[in-house]
Design an enzyme around this catalytic site. Structure first.
Site, mmCIF file in Angstrom:
data_model
loop_
_atom_site.group_PDB
_atom_site.id
_atom_site.type_symbol
_atom_site.label_atom_id
_atom_site.label_comp_id
_atom_site.label_asym_id
_atom_site.label_seq_id
_atom_site.Cartn_x
_atom_site.Cartn_y
_atom_site.Cartn_z
ATOM 1 N N GLY A 514 0.838 -1.198 0.000
ATOM 2 C CA GLY A 514 0.000 0.000 0.000
ATOM 3 C C GLY A 514 0.867 1.240 0.000
ATOM 4 O O GLY A 514 2.029 1.211 0.420
ATOM 5 N N GLY A 516 0.622 5.728 0.299
ATOM 6 C CA GLY A 516 -0.229 6.881 0.575
ATOM 7 C C GLY A 516 0.609 8.075 0.919
ATOM 8 O O GLY A 516 1.848 8.016 0.869
ATOM 9 N N GLY A 517 -0.063 9.152 1.264
ATOM 10 C CA GLY A 517 0.629 10.384 1.594
ATOM 11 C C GLY A 517 1.573 10.196 2.771
ATOM 12 O O GLY A 517 2.610 10.849 2.871
ATOM 13 N N PHE A 518 1.258 9.262 3.649
ATOM 14 C CA PHE A 518 2.048 9.041 4.856
ATOM 15 C C PHE A 518 3.331 8.276 4.583
ATOM 16 O O PHE A 518 4.273 8.341 5.342
ATOM 17 C CB PHE A 518 1.208 8.260 5.861
ATOM 18 C CG PHE A 518 0.622 7.002 5.260
ATOM 19 C CD1 PHE A 518 1.378 5.852 5.181
ATOM 20 C CD2 PHE A 518 -0.671 6.998 4.735
ATOM 21 C CE1 PHE A 518 0.858 4.704 4.598
ATOM 22 C CE2 PHE A 518 -1.188 5.852 4.151
ATOM 23 C CZ PHE A 518 -0.430 4.706 4.071
ATOM 24 N N GLY A 519 3.348 7.479 3.473
ATOM 25 C CA GLY A 519 4.478 6.592 3.214
ATOM 26 C C GLY A 519 3.979 5.255 2.688
ATOM 27 O O GLY A 519 2.863 5.156 2.173
ATOM 28 N N VAL A 521 3.204 0.970 2.920
ATOM 29 C CA VAL A 521 2.852 -0.140 3.795
ATOM 30 C C VAL A 521 3.491 -1.399 3.217
ATOM 31 O O VAL A 521 3.346 -1.682 2.027
ATOM 32 C CB VAL A 521 1.326 -0.329 3.897
ATOM 33 C CG1 VAL A 521 1.001 -1.473 4.851
ATOM 34 C CG2 VAL A 521 0.647 0.945 4.356
ATOM 35 N N LYS A 536 3.599 -0.190 8.484
ATOM 36 C CA LYS A 536 3.378 1.123 7.892
ATOM 37 C C LYS A 536 4.557 2.000 8.259
ATOM 38 O O LYS A 536 4.804 2.269 9.441
ATOM 39 C CB LYS A 536 2.071 1.672 8.460
ATOM 40 C CG LYS A 536 1.610 2.983 7.893
ATOM 41 C CD LYS A 536 0.144 3.142 8.313
ATOM 42 C CE LYS A 536 -0.327 4.566 8.307
ATOM 43 N NZ LYS A 536 -1.711 4.651 8.799
ATOM 44 N N ASP A 632 -11.760 10.185 8.708
ATOM 45 C CA ASP A 632 -11.218 9.811 7.412
ATOM 46 C C ASP A 632 -11.763 8.452 6.983
ATOM 47 O O ASP A 632 -11.013 7.554 6.600
ATOM 48 C CB ASP A 632 -9.690 9.815 7.464
ATOM 49 C CG ASP A 632 -9.066 10.072 6.096
ATOM 50 O OD1 ASP A 632 -9.810 10.483 5.163
ATOM 51 O OD2 ASP A 632 -7.855 9.858 5.939
#
Ligand SMILES: *[C@@H]1O[C@H](CO)[C@@H](O)[C@H](O)[C@H]1NC(C)=O
Ligand SMILES: *[C@@H]1O[C@H](CO)[C@@H](O)[C@H](O)[C@H]1NC(C)=O
Ligand SMILES: *[C@@H]1O[C@H](CO)[C@@H](O)[C@H](O)[C@H]1NC(C)=O
Ligand SMILES: *[C@@H]1O[C@H](CO)[C@@H](O)[C@H](O)[C@H]1NC(C)=O
Length: 843
Positions: A514, A516-519, A521, A536, A632
């Site tokens: 995965g 996303g904006g966070f980094g 997975v 994550k 969210d």
């Protein structure tokens, strides 16, 4: 006279001080004290008048010469009464002094019980005496209160008067207290003298500070886990510091009836920071503390109305070495954001020793705004050395990354043992589990008691109990403090970066499941390959990430639910922030719906997935004392395990609301799912999650993404488009083609109605999660019943329903579309890479 001119500024400050003092007292003495002392003796030493003079705290001081407390006949009257020179503007008891080259004694007949004894000194050059030669010892009963004391050499500050406060217990045998002043004498000189300006004796409840065996409240053994220390009646206490942490000076007249003074802590507060970097003063001047845990006279309300918070707070208090000390710490949770257990838990270290591993004020008191105190005893390890200064430090710091520590007040007493061979340094006596009548107010003995179980939810109980038992090795030393961020191992493991590297084959690209904006997975294998996990890895650059990382740990360590993703542990090492979850074999709902490589989900699977996610959200909204708003909710945040059980994930944006109040915040969330009402008013409520969940329901039904800018403009925003279709009676035309003929019409109707009600424009028009859950359950039941009926008619055939799905919603009347306008010139929105997956944006 050179000396005099040097003194003048000091004196003027002193005068001003008293002037202000006087005004404040006159103003504030209107409210009755919480405690009315039986004895309130104020003796103006050296005053020969028979009348009384009004003193600094509004009380009247009577002259000692005429009083019954000064046995004149037993003194050879070598002691003299002297007007305090120069400083004529000072007020009682400092206007006169009793001064003598030989010893003198006051005898106070008193009732049995604990007493405050305060000795007031005003060093000055008393005529006939050399100012610097005031060296003397003060004894009271069997205690030496001051040894080789010199007021003129006290090396003090702007305030010239010196007040020494003691706690002494008067027993049945004596029923009186002798206070004797003995000038120092040696063979070479007999010029040393003793003096005193005022003596105060105020009675107090006998257990305000004393804790004789059998009713101790200093329940935390200080230097040994198997011993307790009791403040027995045969000890005296000398107050060394009494600090209103984060607050201002509290004058004797403002105390609860004991005339104690509470000082500012600023001169002793040394702040260093390890994680968040800030220490904050909290101040709530209108707070009315709830005295359900301690007596309401313990400290003034003002002590609890202010506090310091931060991730690492340190007070350094100069004390004499060689003595045992009693440390009382006052706590009251007044942080607006803290109302739950484990939102603020911290460690307490006194004199470089761990005193309490997992202090949690809400856990101790059960509530906000509820004062409590904790007593600790510091046993001296040094040889007894008079006037040999050492620093006694009080450090409080967080052992978790998220919450900060709090402290409202400190009292520090030197423990004075009676003179005599049999009492030297008192040692702690062995603990006995039998003695605790009053201690049931505190946590240690409450663990395991049924009463507590009833009070607390079993969940938070479990969390806390494990915390208490898991914290075995107290972190020592400052370098380790930054590391001391772990949660209890059983609930949340702490992994090293090496373990994580091994688990993910050094963050191998092929293991990315995965993004996303966070980094990213990663899929990983832990415990020698027996445990598959999702790892994550937060983008270290993102500041935002750090806060969300902490929020996620905080939320997930408190929440356990079959429909919420479970946090296995985390890693914070070398600047990396990594979260480890249970692996969800079937990935995200988003991938299952939109990734064409996957088999389409059946209608019943979809209903079950929605129901599960719904239950998880419902638990968030109602399962804890205060609702938690996810903020969210989207298909990428709904995960599916190997049995297709859905789990809500990603709590990085979650907010804990106070009951029934909207939380004002910066608008955050994901386009397409964002509640228009929240975007407009910036007031976050649980209805914002309801909106997003409605969007998810439409995605599930239609097989369309919440936001798809590749479609015709009016269809970009799924929720808006679905509402239009419902209005026009064409909703059947946009459902996922795979579902055609699979949905029972009665189920469809309920499902669409509920989804439509969720995405209504205004929060108040939307149902509660609870109603959504009931309707969804009903829809599921209708589908099952219809399927069963079909099967009865045609046992082996494929279930198929006639296309009778079209209907219009007439109730309530839909308003003109006031949803957030997505056609604005926000360039981000036309960026083709911005679809609903994993993108969190700040509006
Ligand atoms: C008391 O003070 C005097 C003078 O400073 C000193 O000579 C003496 O040793 C002290 N006595 C004690 C017991 O500390
Ligand atoms: C207290 O002082 C009085 C008068 O000096 C004396 O008679 C008495 O014995 C003393 N009592 C104690 C307990 O020291
Ligand atoms: C303090 O507590 C006592 C009982 O514990 C109560 O009678 C009294 O009214 C309280 N005083 C205030 C000011 O709340
Ligand atoms: C406490 O620890 C600090 C830092 O480790 C050290 O500098 C200080 O001397 C210690 N104090 C005592 C009383 O041991």
């Amino acid at each position: 006279m050179g000396k005099l001119s040097k003194l003048t500024p000091i004196i003027s400050i002193f005068c001003i001080f008293f002037f202000i003092y006087h005004i404040i007292i006159t103003v504030s003495s209107s409210t009755p004290p919480r405690y009315i002392a039986v004895e309130d003796i104020t003796l103006d030493c050296g005053s020969e008048t028979s009348g009384e003079s009004e003193g600094m705290d509004g009380r009247y001081w009577s002259g000692d010469f005429q009083s019954k407390f000064f046995p004149k006949e037993e003194h050879n009257l070598e002691s003299v009464t002297i007007q305090t020179p120069i400083e004529r503007t000072v007020i009682a008891p400092y206007t006169t002094a009793r001064v003598s080259y030989s010893q003198f004694t006051y005898v106070f007949p008193l009732t049995v019980g604990s007493k405050f004894v305060r000795l007031h000194f005003y060093p000055a050059s008393y005529s006939g005496f050399q100012e610097s030669e005031d060296i003397f010892t003060v004894k009271a009963g069997s205690f030496t209160l001051l040894r080789n004391f010199s007021a003129s050499n006290h090396g003090d500050t702007m305030r010239k008067n010196i007040v020494k406060e003691f706690c002494i217990y008067v027993d049945e045998v004596n029923k009186k207290l002798n206070i004797t002043f003995v000038p120092f004498s040696d063979t070479t000189s007999s010029n040393f003298y003793a003096f005193i300006n005022g003596i105060e004796i105020v009675s107090m409840p006998k257990d305000l500070y004393y804790s004789p065996e059998g009713q101790t409240r200093s329940e935390t053994p200080y230097d040994s886990k198997s011993h307790r220390f009791y403040i027995n009646y045969n000890m005296a206490l000398q107050m060394v510091f009494r600090l209103n942490v984060g607050g201002s000076l509290i004058l004797p007249a403002e105390d609860t009836g004991f005339f104690r003074e509470w000082s500012e802590d600023i001169n002793y507060f040394v702040h260093e920071s390890y994680f968040n970097g800030e220490s904050v003063v909290l101040h709530n001047p209108s707070l009315m503390p709830n005295y359900s845990k301690i007596e309401n006279y313990t400290a003034t309300d003002d002590v609890y109305r202010s506090a310091r918070t931060g991730d690492y707070l340190d007070w350094e208090l100069p004390v004499d070495s060689g003595f045992n000390y009693l440390v009382r710490l006052h706590f009251c949770e007044i942080g607006l954001e803290v109302s739950l257990i484990s939102q603020r838990s911290f460690q307490i270290e006194i004199d470089n020793n761990s005193a309490k591993d997992d202090a949690d004020v809400i856990w101790l008191t059960g509530n906000r705004d509820t004062p409590i105190y904790k007593d600790y005893v510091v046993l001296s390890k040094e040889e007894k050395v008079e006037d040999n200064n050492k620093i006694l430090s009080i450090e409080i710091y967080t052992n978790h990354i998220y919450p900060s520590a709090i402290l409202n007040g400190v009292e520090l007493f030197k423990i004075i043992n009676p003179e005599g061979p049999e009492h030297n340094l008192a040692r702690p006596s062995p603990a006995s589990s039998a003695n605790n009548p009053k201690t049931n107010k505190t946590i240690f003995l409450a663990i395991g008691s049924l009463g507590f179980l009833v009070v607390l939810t079993s969940l938070s109980y479990m969390v806390q109990l494990k915390k208490f038992t898991c914290w075995s090795d107290p972190y020592r030393g400052k370098s380790q403090r930054a590391k001391a961020l772990s949660l209890p191992e059983e609930l949340c493991r702490h992994f090293s970066l090496n373990e994580i590297r091994t688990a993910t084959n050094n963050f191998h690209k092929e293991l990315i499941i995965g993004q996303g904006g966070f980094g990213n997975v990663y899929k990983g294998l832990l415990d020698e390959g027996t445990l598959t996990v999702a790892i994550k890895r937060l983008n270290p650059e993102s500041q935002q990430g750090a806060r969300e990382f902490k929020t996620e740990i905080r939320m997930l360590s408190q929440l356990r639910h079959v429909h919420l993703v479970s946090l296995i542990g985390y890693c914070i090492d070398e600047g990396e922030m990594i979260l480890v979850y249970g692996y969800m074999r079937n990935g995200t709902l988003s991938a299952r719906l939109f990734d064409t490589n996957n088999d389409p989900l059946t209608w019943k699977q979809r209903l079950e997935i929605c129901l599960g996610a719904e239950r998880g959200l419902h638990y968030l909204h109602t399962g804890m004392k205060n609702p938690i708003i996810h903020r969210d909710v989207k298909t990428t945040n709904i995960l599916l395990d190997e049995k297709w059980v859905s789990k809500v994930s990603d709590f990085g944006l979650s907010k804990m609301g106070l009951n029934n109040t909207a939380v004002s915040t910066l608008v955050k969330g994901t386009w397409g799912y964002l509640d228009p009402d929240y975007a407009r008013r910036q007031q976050l409520t649980d209805k914002s999650d309801v909106y997003s969940f409605g969007v998810v329901m439409f995605e599930v039904l239609c097989g369309r993404k919440a936001l798809n800018t590749k479609l015709e403009h009016e269809q970009w925003h799924l929720a808006n488009w679905a509402r239009k279709c419902i209005e026009k009676g064409t909703i059947d035309q946009i459902i996922d083609p795979y579902l055609k003929g699979k949905i029972a019409p009665e189920c469809f109707k309920v499902y669409v109605e509920v989804a439509e009600s969720c995405v209504r424009d205004q929060g108040i028009q939307r149902p509660k999660m609870n109603d959504v859950m009931e309707k969804l359950e009903f829809a599921f039941e209708l589908q099952q019943n219809a399927d069963a009926a079909q099967e009865e008619i045609n046992p082996s055939g494929v279930i198929s329903y006639q296309d009778v799905l079209s209907f219009r919603v007439v109730e309530p009347v839909l308003e003109s579309d006031s949803c957030i306008e997505l056609t604005t010139s926000n360039s981000e929105l036309t960026n083709p890479s911005l679809d609903s997956d994993g993108i969190t944006s700040t509006v």
